[in-house]
Structure formats: structure tokens, C-alpha cells
Design a protein around this motif. Structure first.
Motif, PDB file in Angstrom:
ATOM      1  N   ALA A   1       0.828  -1.206   0.000  1.00  0.00           N
ATOM      2  CA  ALA A   1       0.000   0.000   0.000  1.00  0.00           C
ATOM      3  C   ALA A   1       0.864   1.259   0.000  1.00  0.00           C
ATOM      4  N   SER A   2       0.230   2.343  -0.382  1.00  0.00           N
ATOM      5  CA  SER A   2       0.830   3.670  -0.280  1.00  0.00           C
ATOM      6  C   SER A   2      -0.301   4.671  -0.208  1.00  0.00           C
ATOM      7  N   ILE A   3      -0.025   5.828   0.394  1.00  0.00           N
ATOM      8  CA  ILE A   3      -1.049   6.853   0.581  1.00  0.00           C
ATOM      9  C   ILE A   3      -0.482   8.183   0.122  1.00  0.00           C
ATOM     10  N   GLY A   4      -1.260   8.930  -0.669  1.00  0.00           N
ATOM     11  CA  GLY A   4      -0.742  10.189  -1.177  1.00  0.00           C
ATOM     12  C   GLY A   4      -1.796  11.271  -1.323  1.00  0.00           C
ATOM     13  N   GLN A   5      -1.418  12.482  -0.898  1.00  0.00           N
ATOM     14  CA  GLN A   5      -2.267  13.669  -1.092  1.00  0.00           C
ATOM     15  C   GLN A   5      -1.930  14.272  -2.464  1.00  0.00           C
ATOM     16  N   THR A   6      -2.336  13.597  -3.499  1.00  0.00           N
ATOM     17  CA  THR A   6      -1.850  13.859  -4.853  1.00  0.00           C
ATOM     18  C   THR A   6      -2.632  14.944  -5.602  1.00  0.00           C
ATOM     19  N   PHE A   7      -3.441  15.682  -4.913  1.00  0.00           N
ATOM     20  CA  PHE A   7      -4.368  16.621  -5.559  1.00  0.00           C
ATOM     21  C   PHE A   7      -3.673  17.649  -6.445  1.00  0.00           C
ATOM     22  N   ASN A   8      -2.595  18.282  -5.948  1.00  0.00           N
ATOM     23  CA  ASN A   8      -2.028  19.380  -6.742  1.00  0.00           C
ATOM     24  C   ASN A   8      -1.268  18.899  -7.969  1.00  0.00           C
ATOM     25  N   ARG A   9      -1.105  17.590  -8.117  1.00  0.00           N
ATOM     26  CA  ARG A   9      -0.525  17.072  -9.362  1.00  0.00           C
ATOM     27  C   ARG A   9      -1.405  17.426 -10.562  1.00  0.00           C
ATOM     28  N   ILE A  10      -2.696  17.576 -10.315  1.00  0.00           N
ATOM     29  CA  ILE A  10      -3.605  17.946 -11.404  1.00  0.00           C
ATOM     30  C   ILE A  10      -4.261  19.294 -11.114  1.00  0.00           C
ATOM     31  N   GLY A  11      -3.599  20.105 -10.279  1.00  0.00           N
ATOM     32  CA  GLY A  11      -4.054  21.464 -10.053  1.00  0.00           C
ATOM     33  C   GLY A  11      -5.242  21.604  -9.119  1.00  0.00           C
ATOM     34  N   LEU A  12      -5.466  20.615  -8.260  1.00  0.00           N
ATOM     35  CA  LEU A  12      -6.622  20.650  -7.374  1.00  0.00           C
ATOM     36  C   LEU A  12      -6.202  20.696  -5.908  1.00  0.00           C
ATOM     37  N   HIS A  13      -7.184  20.849  -5.040  1.00  0.00           N
ATOM     38  CA  HIS A  13      -6.975  21.022  -3.602  1.00  0.00           C
ATOM     39  C   HIS A  13      -7.502  19.797  -2.853  1.00  0.00           C
ATOM     40  N   PRO A  14      -6.910  19.426  -1.721  1.00  0.00           N
ATOM     41  CA  PRO A  14      -7.410  18.278  -0.948  1.00  0.00           C
ATOM     42  C   PRO A  14      -8.877  18.438  -0.557  1.00  0.00           C
ATOM     43  N   ASP A  15      -9.597  17.324  -0.573  1.00  0.00           N
ATOM     44  CA  ASP A  15     -10.985  17.312  -0.120  1.00  0.00           C
ATOM     45  C   ASP A  15     -11.244  16.007   0.631  1.00  0.00           C
ATOM     46  N   TRP A  16     -12.498  15.603   0.746  1.00  0.00           N
ATOM     47  CA  TRP A  16     -12.881  14.413   1.512  1.00  0.00           C
ATOM     48  C   TRP A  16     -12.416  14.501   2.970  1.00  0.00           C
ATOM     49  N   GLY A  17     -12.289  15.713   3.515  1.00  0.00           N
ATOM     50  CA  GLY A  17     -11.898  15.861   4.919  1.00  0.00           C
ATOM     51  C   GLY A  17     -10.419  15.722   5.181  1.00  0.00           C
ATOM     52  N   GLY A  18      -9.599  15.683   4.130  1.00  0.00           N
ATOM     53  CA  GLY A  18      -8.166  15.502   4.333  1.00  0.00           C
ATOM     54  C   GLY A  18      -7.503  16.627   5.097  1.00  0.00           C
ATOM     55  N   THR A  19      -7.972  17.867   4.879  1.00  0.00           N
ATOM     56  CA  THR A  19      -7.347  18.986   5.573  1.00  0.00           C
ATOM     57  C   THR A  19      -7.661  18.972   7.064  1.00  0.00           C
ATOM     58  N   TYR A  20      -8.663  18.221   7.460  1.00  0.00           N
ATOM     59  CA  TYR A  20      -8.959  18.023   8.882  1.00  0.00           C
ATOM     60  C   TYR A  20      -8.148  16.859   9.440  1.00  0.00           C
ATOM     61  N   ALA A  21      -8.161  15.738   8.716  1.00  0.00           N
ATOM     62  CA  ALA A  21      -7.566  14.512   9.246  1.00  0.00           C
ATOM     63  C   ALA A  21      -6.041  14.552   9.276  1.00  0.00           C
ATOM     64  N   VAL A  22      -5.418  14.988   8.187  1.00  0.00           N
ATOM     65  CA  VAL A  22      -3.966  14.833   8.072  1.00  0.00           C
ATOM     66  C   VAL A  22      -3.203  15.630   9.129  1.00  0.00           C
ATOM     67  N   PRO A  23      -3.474  16.922   9.346  1.00  0.00           N
ATOM     68  CA  PRO A  23      -2.728  17.632  10.389  1.00  0.00           C
ATOM     69  C   PRO A  23      -2.897  17.015  11.773  1.00  0.00           C
ATOM     70  N   ARG A  24      -4.057  16.452  12.042  1.00  0.00           N
ATOM     71  CA  ARG A  24      -4.291  15.853  13.352  1.00  0.00           C
ATOM     72  C   ARG A  24      -3.570  14.527  13.513  1.00  0.00           C
ATOM     73  N   LEU A  25      -3.343  13.835  12.410  1.00  0.00           N
ATOM     74  CA  LEU A  25      -2.640  12.556  12.477  1.00  0.00           C
ATOM     75  C   LEU A  25      -1.126  12.726  12.526  1.00  0.00           C
ATOM     76  N   VAL A  26      -0.598  13.682  11.764  1.00  0.00           N
ATOM     77  CA  VAL A  26       0.861  13.760  11.615  1.00  0.00           C
ATOM     78  C   VAL A  26       1.441  15.109  12.030  1.00  0.00           C
ATOM     79  N   GLY A  27       0.605  16.076  12.418  1.00  0.00           N
ATOM     80  CA  GLY A  27       1.096  17.394  12.789  1.00  0.00           C
ATOM     81  C   GLY A  27       1.122  18.334  11.597  1.00  0.00           C
ATOM     82  N   PRO A  28       1.106  19.653  11.850  1.00  0.00           N
ATOM     83  CA  PRO A  28       0.988  20.622  10.752  1.00  0.00           C
ATOM     84  C   PRO A  28       2.169  20.647   9.797  1.00  0.00           C
ATOM     85  N   ALA A  29       3.392  20.518  10.295  1.00  0.00           N
ATOM     86  CA  ALA A  29       4.549  20.587   9.398  1.00  0.00           C
ATOM     87  C   ALA A  29       4.581  19.404   8.437  1.00  0.00           C
TER      88      ALA A  29
END
Length: 278
Positions: free
Chosen positions: A131-159
Motif C-alpha cells: 500500500a501507499s497513501i498520497g495527497q496527490t491533488f495538486n498534481r492535477i491542479g486541485l486542492h485536498p478534499d474528503w476531509g483531508g485537511t482536517y484529518a492529516v494535520p491531526r494525524l501527523v502534525g501541521p509541518a
């Protein structure tokens, strides 16, 4: 139950929702997002389902949006249709978060974009070594959705979250485990047996304490110490009044396995003097 690209099975108190578009790496297309939402809502409302697994068919968990489909929307400036897709993803993430049952993502392969955030919306994540996991949105010029901007900072920290969002790279399973995106990484042939084992173990537990613990994890991220102490008092009071607590202590005294039932839900949510509801 099944829809065009979503399969649902229920067995031993465990509901399994499987994305089923393997020839396209389970990429979202058309009504697929709404099918997922309806499936999750169905499992959430089924009293016979006490734990849920979300996984994918074939060699991928979910590649995110079908880019050919997105290309048509962007080329024709079908903004309303594109926003409807985002809203459908929002509905999925909200249904998982609001479900009073534990939800396990069994990430069997690449999970990219919305597929990544579908997994990250779940309470627990198991991953195959492939498996692998990627926030690949800006590869096609888009922004994270599906709640990623909430989940990811809380899981791994803002930096680290900024790094994942900015560089849009696929993160291998071992690194996902190291930084806290997944709970456990196992060989591919052990993934679903482990997911089913975890789900069955959770399905045998009392539902009320699990529901309240899920809410506690969510609340703790934006609550003060005193607020969480109030919440604990209200939650414990609700549990004290439940049939499962009575069964649990009696089974412990009798030195036998507990036989938990529906959870002994109280008619009205417990409320402390401070107004904390559970």
C-alpha cells in the motif's frame, strides 16, 4: 447489497464495504461517491452491524478521482457538477465520522487523493506492505478534499501535513506507519484476515462505550482538559446505566466471557450539570 461499483456484505456483526472498479484502480466515477455514502449510511443504521471495514478490490484501495472524467468536467467548465462531486465526498467523510461504530480501512494498495482521505476518515487503518497513501491533488491542479485537511494535520502534525499536501507524493506503507497515518502494516495476504479479526473483536464489545470513546477521540482535539473531564463523567454515567455494564461486571465476577447485547442505550443522552452531552 451491491451497486454498480460498491459491494456490501454483512457477516458476524461486521459490515464490509468494498470498492469494486478494479480495472480503474477503484477510481471514483459518476455516482460512485454517492453509492459509497449510501452504503456507509446503510451500515451505520443497521443495528446488526457493530463494526465496519472499507477496502478495495484488486491491487488498489482507491486511486481517487477518475482523471478522464474530471478532464471532461474541467474542459466544459461544469463547475456545478464538480462541486457536487466534492459534496458527495464530504457526505462520505461525515457519514464515517458520525457513525457510532468503529470503522476500519483495510488499505490493500495505493490510496491517492480522495481515496487516501477515504481511508484517513476511518477510525483505524491497516495497510498491506504494497500500500501507499498520497495527497496527490495538486498534481492535477486541485486542492485536498474528503476531509483531508482536517484529518492529516491531526494525524501527523501541521509541518508534516504541509509536506504531504505540498509535494503530493505517494508515501510507502512503512513510512505511513512510522508517521502515524496507519496503525499497522502487514503482508498482503494477512491484511483482510487481520481486518476481519479486528472487526469481529470490536463487534463483540459493548456498543455504547465504543460509541462514546469514538466521540471522545474526536472531541479531545478541540476541547480543554476540564471539558474532557466533564465529558468523561457524562459518558461514564451513561455506561453505568447500561445493560452491558451490568453484564460486564457480572461476567467478570463469575469468571466467564461477557455476552454483550445492544449496548443498553439510555433513552436520553447523558447530560452533566455543565451541559456536556454524550
Amino acid at each position: 447489497m451491491s451497486a454498480a461499483h460498491v459491494l456490501i456484505e454483512i457477516e458476524d456483526g461486521v459490515g464490509t464495504l468494498t470498492l469494486n472498479r478494479p480495472d480503474k484502480l477503484n477510481a471514483f466515477i459518476g455516482e460512485m461517491r454517492s453509492e459509497i455514502a449510501r452504503g456507509i449510511e446503510t451500515l451505520g443504521a443497521d443495528d446488526g452491524v457493530r463494526a465496519v471495514i472499507i477496502t478495495g478490490t484488486g491491487r488498489a484501495f482507491c486511486a481517487g478521482a477518475d482523471v478522464k472524467y474530471l478532464t471532461r468536467l474541467i474542459e466544459t467548465r461544469a463547475v456545478d457538477e464538480a462541486v457536487a462531486l466534492v459534496e458527495a465526498g464530504r457526505r462520505v467523510a461525515a457519514a464515517i465520522r458520525g457513525m457510532p461504530k468503529p470503522v476500519i480501512a483495510a488499505v490493500n494498495g495505493p490510496a491517492a487523493g480522495g481515496g487516501a482521505n477515504l481511508a484517513l476518515a476511518c477510525d483505524l487503518r491497516l495497510a498491506s506492505e504494497t500500500a501507499s497513501i498520497g495527497q496527490t491533488f495538486n498534481r492535477i491542479g486541485l486542492h485536498p478534499d474528503w476531509g483531508g485537511t482536517y484529518a492529516v494535520p491531526r494525524l501527523v502534525g501541521p509541518a508534516r501535513a504541509a509536506e504531504l499536501f505540498f509535494f503530493a507524493e505517494m508515501v510507502p506503507a512503512a513510512e505511513c506507519e512510522r508517521i502515524g497515518l496507519v496503525n499497522r502494516v502487514v503482508p498482503a495476504d494477512e491484511l483482510m484476515p487481520l481486518a476481519r479479526d479486528w472487526a469481529r473483536r470490536l463487534a463483540r464489545k459493548p456498543t455504547l462505550p465504543l460509541r462514546l470513546a469514538k466521540q471522545a477521540v474526536q472531541r479531545s482535539l478541540s476541547s480543554s482538559f476540564e471539558e474532557m473531564l466533564d465529558y468523561e463523567t457524562a459518558a461514564q454515567k451513561a455506561c453505568f446505566e447500561s445493560a452491558d455494564a451490568l453484564e460486564g461486571v457480572r461476567a467478570f465476577v463469575d469468571k466467564r466471557p461477557p455476552r454483550f447485547g445492544s449496548g443498553g442505550e439510555v433513552e436520553n443522552p447523558a447530560t452533566t450539570e455543565a451541559g456536556t452531552r454524550v
